[in-house]
Design a protein around this motif. Structure first.
Motif, mmCIF file in Angstrom:
data_model
loop_
_atom_site.group_PDB
_atom_site.id
_atom_site.type_symbol
_atom_site.label_atom_id
_atom_site.label_comp_id
_atom_site.label_asym_id
_atom_site.label_seq_id
_atom_site.Cartn_x
_atom_site.Cartn_y
_atom_site.Cartn_z
ATOM 1 N N THR A 113 0.851 -1.186 0.000
ATOM 2 C CA THR A 113 0.000 0.000 0.000
ATOM 3 C C THR A 113 0.888 1.239 0.000
ATOM 4 O OG1 THR A 113 -2.002 0.972 0.943
ATOM 5 C CG2 THR A 113 -0.297 0.300 2.498
ATOM 6 N N GLN A 119 -1.799 7.631 -2.499
ATOM 7 C CA GLN A 119 -3.136 7.045 -2.640
ATOM 8 C C GLN A 119 -3.992 7.899 -3.568
ATOM 9 O OE1 GLN A 119 -4.487 4.244 -1.312
ATOM 10 N NE2 GLN A 119 -2.824 3.625 0.035
ATOM 11 N N VAL A 150 -6.887 4.246 4.722
ATOM 12 C CA VAL A 150 -5.801 3.261 4.788
ATOM 13 C C VAL A 150 -5.807 2.553 6.144
ATOM 14 C CG1 VAL A 150 -3.309 2.900 4.645
ATOM 15 C CG2 VAL A 150 -4.400 4.544 3.132
#
Length: 314
Positions: A113, A119, A150
């Motif tokens: 991630t 993002q 997240v």
């Protein structure tokens, strides 16, 4: 040792029979559902017998309906916390669960991630970075929303038994780097949000990936993490030899992802030898400094897999 034993021993700095070995790349999977993407990943893991089943993240943080990018400071206020029911997250969880079901418990499953700015910009486009930098107060609600999203996702990973999270942040990239940050911008727009996510992720192995070039790794030295990854072959970044005395964390490096596609077999083996000479193969994961290009030829992957597995601790 099996793969799980090898991974956790390396992370803890305990003796290993050889360092864990991992390579990852994107498989052009956004059009697939999570289970189909899992099958594609598992073919690759099995073909080269990597020690880590490291999934890439091809599903993007969604933009609000009717919004393609960030054009004004006001646009940032439209980006809100996302539900884990959204296909972006549901598909990635299905991907990870599919990998686990296919490979079993002895194969460590690692997710990937990104920091909150990545993002957003991996969907909105990195050309919009300047709007964030020019309007930090307007950007903060957006970054808080991305951070909370997240964090919700990290909780899902822990519930689903993922072993580790490869957390990619550009926080250490200085302003000489394209899309890097001044010290002030780092302190205001990166550090608080990275720390919030990494603190929430303490239930799994936190693999901190300092992304990009011109890195100041001191910026992230106190970030909570168990593994440190960066492009150690980049001439603007510290080498493994420079970082080994500066960190007691497990180092994840050794393969030059920028050049390896064009390297000969002896050159690849030379890079691996150098990394193992510095680390002794302990508290170390042999891996590229970032994602491999999907055009990597088979002989490159074969060389890394075969030579890495043949190494034995003295």
């Amino acid at each position: 040792m099996n793969k799980r034993e090898r991974f956790y021993a390396a992370v803890a700095g305990e003796p290993v029979d050889r360092p864990p070995l991992s390579v990852w790349m994107h498989f052009v999977t956004p059009y697939m559902d999570g289970q189909q993407a899992a099958e594609r990943h598992c073919e690759f893991f099995r073909q080269y017998d990597w020690d880590l089943a490291k999934a890439v993240s091809d599903y993007r943080h969604p933009m609000p309906d009717g919004m393609e990018t960030i054009e004004t400071a006001a646009d940032m206020g439209r980006i809100t916390v996302q539900s884990m029911d959204h296909p972006t997250y549901a598909n990635q969880i299905a991907l990870l669960n599919g990998i686990r079901a296919e490979l079993g418990e002895d194969w460590p499953v690692i997710d990937t991630t990104f920091d909150p700015i990545q993002q957003i910009l991996r969907h909105a486009g990195f050309s919009t970075m300047q709007i964030i930098l020019d309007n930090p107060e307007a950007a903060k609600p957006m970054l808080e929303a991305a951070t909370e999203t997240v964090i919700l996702y990290m909780r899902e990973l822990e519930k689903n038994g993922v072993d580790g999270v490869f957390y990619s942040t550009r926080a250490a990239a200085q302003e000489d780097c394209v899309q890097g940050f001044t010290q002030d911008a780092f302190e205001e727009l990166m550090r608080p949000y990275d720390l919030a996510i990494l603190e929430e992720t303490k239930g799994v192995v936190r693999m901190l990936h300092a992304c990009k070039s011109h890195l100041d790794l001191e910026r992230v030295a106190d970030y909570p993490h168990e593994v440190l990854s960066w492009a150690a072959h980049d001439k603007t970044c510290p080498t493994i030899a420079e970082m080994r005395p500066r960190t007691d964390k497990c180092i994840m490096a050794g393969i030059d992802q920028a050049r390896v596609i064009e390297q000969s077999r002896p050159e690849i083996r030379h890079d691996i030898d150098e990394a193992l000479a510095v680390t002794g193969g302990q508290n170390f994961i042999l891996a590229p400094g970032c994602t491999f290009g999907s055009n990597a030829p088979a002989h490159v992957l074969d060389t890394i897999a075969e030579y890495g597995r043949d190494w034995k601790a003295a």
